[in-house]
Design an enzyme around this catalytic site. Structure first.
Site, short mmCIF file in Angstrom:
data_model
loop_
_atom_site.label_atom_id
_atom_site.label_comp_id
_atom_site.label_asym_id
_atom_site.label_seq_id
_atom_site.Cartn_x
_atom_site.Cartn_y
_atom_site.Cartn_z
N SER A 161 0.81 -1.21 0.00
CA SER A 161 0.00 0.00 0.00
C SER A 161 0.84 1.27 0.00
CB SER A 161 -0.95 0.01 1.20
OG SER A 161 -0.23 -0.07 2.42
N ASP A 172 -2.77 6.63 11.66
CA ASP A 172 -1.90 6.05 10.64
C ASP A 172 -0.60 6.84 10.62
OD1 ASP A 172 -0.62 5.13 8.40
OD2 ASP A 172 -2.25 5.51 6.99
N HIS A 226 1.58 5.47 6.35
CA HIS A 226 1.38 6.06 5.03
C HIS A 226 1.61 7.57 5.10
CE1 HIS A 226 -0.95 2.25 4.99
NE2 HIS A 226 -0.38 2.13 3.80
#
Length: 520
Positions: free
Chosen positions: A239, A492, A495
């Site tokens: 990802s 998060d 990312h």
């Protein structure tokens, strides 16, 4: 009565003369407007006013097609001239954060006076700034404190042999602005849309990477499409690879809206002007994975055949001209490791404690890198350029992604004394580089290997401010601050926000491609 007086009658008699006077004035005004229009057409002033107010010369030819009539959303497979200040933020070779990972399926700049910018390409023009001093002085945001920072010693050569190391340098404050905004890119995954999710600060968008010995040009969209004319660039990996792919699409989208030609196996975006294709293939580990029983590992447990490259990658590889690889974070997930059809180790799985493991997850990562790169360089039908982006640091502090780790409240690059050494990140980076070097050693003709290491781990260790943190969704009721007990909200820290530091990765990709295709 006044209306019947003789004086009133005289005024009515004079009325036609007044009409004649008005008609004459109108005719003169019309003649003046005709002459003025002729002069303006001969010497247009519109562009000058536009350049004055907006900083844009509209006389320049712009190749724009920003019609959003055909907006599409990227699916998920699993889961101006001087742009830098004269004060910079030097870095050392340390990395940041605590061992953490969130390998789920898919987890504007301003000047002294902010000017609206109607031209999406104006911020894509390459920088023409002069080389800067390497003195350890920082230009922070206008509200941040100044302070001494740890400098890094630049290497004399780069990993691509060009003589200038792109990967040792500093983060410098940028007054121009990002290459796009979250509102001008329709393919931005919502979890990385930090401004759209309500993040209140924007200073994390205002820093650019400055190598110590040279300049990294601002991304030039037209230069990229020219270099990649008739070619395909593929992002392969997890990802975080998707994060980088979307960053590139967002940048290119400001010049040309691509056509979505993707399918369930592969995301594909086609830029018609130069027949350039951007591709993404999901691959969690880059090596073959199965669920069937192997040795004493039962069905259902994910087995990673560390000595076998993923078949889908090998199948599509000949159709690519440039490949950007991303991996590492999924080695924190449960899996069993297989070599020569023998189970040699596992992560979060090892049923027989009396039996010693030969390979742990960090060693497995190094083996997987060597396996996939060796297969790529020895592929008989692939002659493309392979860029290995090094391990992307996460910045969970005080725990891992699932044990209370946090990057809440981080709004700027780290300074000296704020850096937390992360042994896991360091070791993963070391194993990746070792796997890369071993693959290089296997190449008999080194000039044809076309393997390039894009070493972002060190510099990005300082960018704990670039993650979404708690701003992962547009939910107006989401928790963004620590609770009364001090516990952080779900977040998060793996990312990267878009726009944000991740865009630097594609500036580096463009520079590597330029050096490869145009020469050193």
């Amino acid at each position: 009565m006044v209306l019947a007086s003789p004086q009133s009658s005289l005024k009515m008699a004079a009325f036609p003369k007044a009409l004649l006077s008005i008609a004459t004035s109108a005719g003169g005004l019309a003649l003046f407007l005709i002459i003025a229009s002729t002069l303006i057409l001969s010497h247009p002033m519109g562009p000058r006013f536009q350049a004055y107010f907006y900083g844009v010369d509209s006389s320049a030819k712009l190749d724009l097609d920003i019609s959003f009539a055909n907006q599409t959303t990227v699916g998920h497979s699993d889961d101006n001239d001087k742009v830098l200040s004269d004060r910079e933020l030097p870095r050392n070779s340390s990395n940041v954060s605590v061992m953490a990972d969130a390998p789920s399926g898919d987890l504007g700049h301003k000047e002294a006076q902010v000017k609206p910018n109607p031209d999406p390409l104006s911020s894509v023009v390459p920088s023409t700034n002069d080389a800067e001093d390497d003195s350890p002085v920082r230009k922070d945001s206008p509200t941040a404190e100044e302070g001494p920072l740890l400098s890094s010693e630049a290497q004399k050569t780069s990993s691509d042999g060009s003589g200038c190391d792109l990967y040792h340098g500093s983060w410098v404050y940028d007054t121009v602005g990002p290459l796009y905004t979250n509102n001008t890119c329709p393919v931005l995954t919502q979890m990385q849309n930090c401004q759209g999710n309500g993040r209140p600060d924007k200073e994390y968008e205002n820093w650019r990477w400055k190598p110590s010995q040279c300049d990294l040009p601002r991304f030039d969209t037209h230069k990229f499409l020219e270099l990649m004319k008739g070619k395909t660039l593929a992002f392969i990996g997890d990802s975080v690879a998707r994060n980088q792919m979307e960053s590139l699409l967002c940048i290119l989208w400001q010049a040309e809206v691509p056509k979505n030609r993707g399918n369930r196996k592969m995301q594909r975006w086609f830029f018609r002007s130069t027949s350039t294709m951007i591709v993404r293939i999901w691959s969690s580990w880059l090596v073959q994975q199965t669920s069937e029983p192997v040795d004493f590992a039962p069905e259902g447990v994910t087995k990673l055949h560390l000595d076998v490259p993923e078949k889908e990658i090998m199948e599509f590889l000949p159709g690519f001209d440039v490949v950007v690889l991303s991996s590492g974070h999924w080695f924190a997930k449960q899996s069993a490791y297989v070599l020569n059809n023998e189970v040699v180790g596992g992560q979060l799985w090892w049923p027989d404690k009396s039996r010693s493991m030969k390979v742990n997850n960090i060693e497995a990562y190094g083996i997987s890198v060597e396996t996939i790169l060796s297969a790529i360089v020895s592929h008989p039908n692939y002659t493309g350029l392979t860029i290995v982006r090094t391990y992307s640091p996460d910045h969970y502090e005080g725990g891992a992604w699932n044990t209370g780790g946090s990057c809440t409240g981080k709004v700027g690059p780290l300074r000296e004394g704020e850096l937390v050494e992360n042994g896991f990140t360091n070791t993963m980076h070391e194993k990746q580089v070792t796997g890369f070097n071993r693959a290089i050693e296997k190449v008999t003709d080194k000039s044809k290997s076309k393997l390039r290491l894009m070493d972002i781990t060190e510099g990005f260790g300082y960018r704990h401010d670039g993650h979404p943190g708690p701003y992962r969704s547009p939910d107006p009721n989401k928790i963004t601050k620590r609770g009364p007990d001090g516990r952080p909200p779900p977040q998060d820290c793996l990312h990267w926000c878009m726009p944000g530091p991740v865009d630097t990765w594609n500036e580096l990709v463009l520079e590597i491609i330029r050096r490869e295709f145009e020469g050193k």
